[in-house]
Design an enzyme around this catalytic site. Structure first.
Site, PDB file in Angstrom:
ATOM      1  N   HIS A  58      -0.175   9.141   3.290  1.00  0.00           N
ATOM      2  CA  HIS A  58       0.756   7.982   2.808  1.00  0.00           C
ATOM      3  C   HIS A  58       0.878   7.761   1.315  1.00  0.00           C
ATOM      4  O   HIS A  58      -0.181   7.260   0.898  1.00  0.00           O
ATOM      5  CB  HIS A  58       0.316   6.925   3.669  1.00  0.00           C
ATOM      6  CG  HIS A  58       1.134   5.738   3.538  1.00  0.00           C
ATOM      7  ND1 HIS A  58       1.603   5.033   4.772  1.00  0.00           N
ATOM      8  CD2 HIS A  58       1.765   5.036   2.484  1.00  0.00           C
ATOM      9  CE1 HIS A  58       2.447   4.002   4.502  1.00  0.00           C
ATOM     10  NE2 HIS A  58       2.645   4.078   3.055  1.00  0.00           N
ATOM     11  N   HIS A  60       4.314   7.184  -1.693  1.00  0.00           N
ATOM     12  CA  HIS A  60       5.589   7.228  -1.995  1.00  0.00           C
ATOM     13  C   HIS A  60       5.837   7.833  -3.368  1.00  0.00           C
ATOM     14  O   HIS A  60       5.835   7.310  -4.399  1.00  0.00           O
ATOM     15  CB  HIS A  60       5.942   5.625  -1.997  1.00  0.00           C
ATOM     16  CG  HIS A  60       5.802   4.907  -0.691  1.00  0.00           C
ATOM     17  ND1 HIS A  60       7.057   4.561  -0.091  1.00  0.00           N
ATOM     18  CD2 HIS A  60       4.773   4.150  -0.152  1.00  0.00           C
ATOM     19  CE1 HIS A  60       6.376   3.738   0.823  1.00  0.00           C
ATOM     20  NE2 HIS A  60       4.905   3.468   0.804  1.00  0.00           N
ATOM     21  N   GLN A 154      13.265   1.460   3.388  1.00  0.00           N
ATOM     22  CA  GLN A 154      12.247   0.446   2.402  1.00  0.00           C
ATOM     23  C   GLN A 154      13.043  -0.968   2.679  1.00  0.00           C
ATOM     24  O   GLN A 154      12.246  -1.995   2.831  1.00  0.00           O
ATOM     25  CB  GLN A 154      12.345   0.656   0.915  1.00  0.00           C
ATOM     26  CG  GLN A 154      11.531  -0.335   0.058  1.00  0.00           C
ATOM     27  CD  GLN A 154      10.146  -0.512   0.457  1.00  0.00           C
ATOM     28  OE1 GLN A 154       9.593   0.484   0.084  1.00  0.00           O
ATOM     29  NE2 GLN A 154       9.928  -1.466   1.202  1.00  0.00           N
ATOM     30  N   HIS A 212       5.902   1.613   8.650  1.00  0.00           N
ATOM     31  CA  HIS A 212       5.111   0.829   7.935  1.00  0.00           C
ATOM     32  C   HIS A 212       4.906  -0.567   8.884  1.00  0.00           C
ATOM     33  O   HIS A 212       6.055  -1.194   8.983  1.00  0.00           O
ATOM     34  CB  HIS A 212       5.918   0.225   6.685  1.00  0.00           C
ATOM     35  CG  HIS A 212       5.520   1.291   5.449  1.00  0.00           C
ATOM     36  ND1 HIS A 212       5.995   2.658   5.537  1.00  0.00           N
ATOM     37  CD2 HIS A 212       5.125   1.035   4.335  1.00  0.00           C
ATOM     38  CE1 HIS A 212       5.435   3.054   4.391  1.00  0.00           C
ATOM     39  NE2 HIS A 212       4.991   2.318   3.525  1.00  0.00           N
ATOM     40  N   GLU A 215       2.500  -5.049   7.675  1.00  0.00           N
ATOM     41  CA  GLU A 215       1.736  -5.054   6.401  1.00  0.00           C
ATOM     42  C   GLU A 215       2.110  -6.673   5.823  1.00  0.00           C
ATOM     43  O   GLU A 215       2.743  -7.165   4.948  1.00  0.00           O
ATOM     44  CB  GLU A 215       2.256  -4.076   5.378  1.00  0.00           C
ATOM     45  CG  GLU A 215       1.532  -3.822   4.060  1.00  0.00           C
ATOM     46  CD  GLU A 215       2.220  -2.732   3.148  1.00  0.00           C
ATOM     47  OE1 GLU A 215       2.902  -2.448   3.590  1.00  0.00           O
ATOM     48  OE2 GLU A 215       1.382  -2.688   2.426  1.00  0.00           O
ATOM     49  N   ASP A 309      -1.041   5.733  -1.033  1.00  0.00           N
ATOM     50  CA  ASP A 309      -0.157   4.857  -1.100  1.00  0.00           C
ATOM     51  C   ASP A 309       0.673   4.911  -2.292  1.00  0.00           C
ATOM     52  O   ASP A 309       2.020   5.279  -2.337  1.00  0.00           O
ATOM     53  CB  ASP A 309      -0.210   3.313  -0.496  1.00  0.00           C
ATOM     54  CG  ASP A 309       0.763   2.491  -0.129  1.00  0.00           C
ATOM     55  OD1 ASP A 309       1.931   3.188   0.001  1.00  0.00           O
ATOM     56  OD2 ASP A 309       0.490   1.313   0.027  1.00  0.00           O
ATOM     57  N   TRP A 315       4.238  -2.047  -6.553  1.00  0.00           N
ATOM     58  CA  TRP A 315       3.179  -2.648  -5.449  1.00  0.00           C
ATOM     59  C   TRP A 315       1.930  -2.541  -6.086  1.00  0.00           C
ATOM     60  O   TRP A 315       1.089  -3.246  -5.753  1.00  0.00           O
ATOM     61  CB  TRP A 315       3.366  -1.603  -4.113  1.00  0.00           C
ATOM     62  CG  TRP A 315       4.474  -2.184  -3.596  1.00  0.00           C
ATOM     63  CD1 TRP A 315       4.903  -3.074  -2.495  1.00  0.00           C
ATOM     64  CD2 TRP A 315       5.891  -1.364  -3.665  1.00  0.00           C
ATOM     65  NE1 TRP A 315       6.150  -2.926  -2.191  1.00  0.00           N
ATOM     66  CE2 TRP A 315       6.831  -2.261  -2.912  1.00  0.00           C
ATOM     67  CE3 TRP A 315       6.424  -0.390  -4.629  1.00  0.00           C
ATOM     68  CZ2 TRP A 315       8.320  -1.675  -2.649  1.00  0.00           C
ATOM     69  CZ3 TRP A 315       7.744  -0.019  -4.501  1.00  0.00           C
ATOM     70  CH2 TRP A 315       8.570  -0.566  -3.587  1.00  0.00           C
TER      71      TRP A 315
END
Ligand code: FE2
Length: 417
Positions: A58, A60, A154, A212, A215, A309, A315
């Site tokens: 996982h 991005h 997203q 996702h 979260e 991630d 983030w």
């Protein structure tokens, strides 16, 4: 074909050091001693821990190294501001620019022993620029690293105009997995509708699912329940990423859900460094850890793994693709440090990730599989975890991707001699 023999490999489950014979990029034999022809190349692994490569299930790759971009700085450190910052600054992305950043990140991951990556690609963009970039990258880097791509909305499937259609278009273009983000949709109804759509698309296009999911610290964010139920009914291969809210629900609910997770064969991905950083932001004290129930999932025989991630994105400002660091944080936060857990926790960044990616047929140090493995600077799993040991070599299809020379240590005092 003379092949290549790697000697003195410390493999999990074997007391004795093993030899590994590779021919044509494939594991031919693994045994304490293998007879070979005189022209067979010999490589000495020096008794070091030899593992199947690290798996990052996982990340991005379209977001990496954007944390310092003008307007992208996340002041509150929350997940929701991260999404807002990304939305406001993503309009100028180009294929070449995304690829350049992603290649830098992949190099970092590979230099830490990763050879298998599942990346999300944000498809809430009518031009699908990120997906096009990552599809090109997947093909260009296939000899170095295996990449799976999630068609990931997203900004929502129903909270972003035509988000559901863009996700479907992403699957038609070649994405491997269907993504979703139900806890971010404007309302519960949209979130539930998105889960139905994810499963429908997975069945229609025969794709994996990676959502996702939940979260959030909100114990009422329970989309994983619907995802699990539909996965049982439809028989999909499903992964729930994050599921932070499971760390906030009460035990009786979690207990009931564990049975269904098992029945569905659900895979769980936890991102410890990101979620300990992003979650608990509305708490004062006590402040929640924000992680899903990693220990309890593990103890219930449900597949759970760790992932990076983010690498310096809106983030999470850090991240370097070193899964040993992710594991180190994860086992501390999840309190998984009995000797038995420490002896086995490397599974969370190796075989469990491979299971999540559904690549068990090509993954592992076994005769007949592609000769992919890493060498860790330790003599045992426990020592590797205790020492946060470095990956000193990575072999792909029988050839070295890199090999690190031992670090020189000079004792300059009597005490250190
Ligand atoms: Fe993510």
């Amino acid at each position: 074909m003379a092949g290549k023999k790697f000697i003195n490999a410390k493999l999990k489950g074997y007391n004795e050091l093993q030899e590994i014979l590779v021919e044509d990029g494939v594991f031919k034999a693994i045994a304490p001693h293998i007879d070979v022809d005189s022209d067979c190349e010999i490589e000495d692994l020096g008794g070091k821990l030899t593992l199947p490569p690290y798996v990052d299930p996982h990340i991005h790759l379209d977001y990496v190294f954007t944390a310092r971009k003008q307007g992208a700085t996340n002041g509150t450190g929350t997940l929701f501001e991260g999404i807002q910052r990304w939305s406001e600054t993503k309009s100028d992305l180009t294929i070449d620019e995304i690829k350049a950043r992603a290649i830098k990140a992949v190099k970092m991951e590979v230099s830490h022993g990763v050879q298998f990556i599942r990346t999300h690609a944000d498809v809430t963009d009518p031009n699908l620029t990120a997906l096009k970039a990552l599809l090109e990258l997947k093909e260009e880097l296939k000899d170095i690293v295996t990449i799976q791509i999630v068609s990931f909305p997203q900004e929502g499937m129903y909270s972003y105009k035509d988000g559901d259609k863009l996700v479907e278009e992403g699957l038609k273009m070649g994405a491997d997995c269907v993504g979703g983000i139900p806890h971010f949709e404007y309302c519960r109804e949209f979130g539930e509708k998105s889960i139905h759509k994810v499963v429908e698309l997975a069945v229609k296009y025969d794709k994996l699912i990676d959502v996702h999911c939940d979260e959030s610290d909100d114990p009422m964010s329970r989309f994983v329940e619907l995802l699990t139920a539909l996965s049982i009914v439809e028989g999909t291969k499903t992964t729930a990423s994050h599921t932070c809210s499971l760390g906030s629900v009460d035990n009786s609910y979690a207990f009931r859900m564990m049975k269904n997770f098992k029945k569905a064969g659900l895979n769980f991905i936890s991102c410890p460094t990101e979620n300990i950083y992003l979650q608990g932001r509305q708490d004062t004290y006590p402040k929640r850890r924000g992680l899903t129930r990693v220990k309890e999932l593990y103890e219930n025989g449900i597949n759970v793994c760790f992932a990076q991630d983010s690498i310096q994105d809106p983030w999470y400002p850090a991240g370097n693709g070193n899964l040993m660091n992710v594991l180190d944080n994860g086992i501390h936060i999840a309190q998984m440090m009995s000797f038995e857990e420490m002896d086995n926790c490397l599974d969370l960044i190796t075989v469990n990730g491979a299971k999540t990616m559904n690549i068990s047929d090509i993954y592992g140090i076994e005769a007949g599989k592609p000769a992919n493995f890493i060498v860790v600077d330790a003599r045992s799993e426990f020592e590797a975890v205790c020492e946060r040991a470095d990956v000193v070599a990575s072999v792909r299809n029988g050839e070295y991707l890199f090999k690190k020379a031992p670090v020189a240590f000079e004792a300059l005092s009597e005490f250190m001699a």
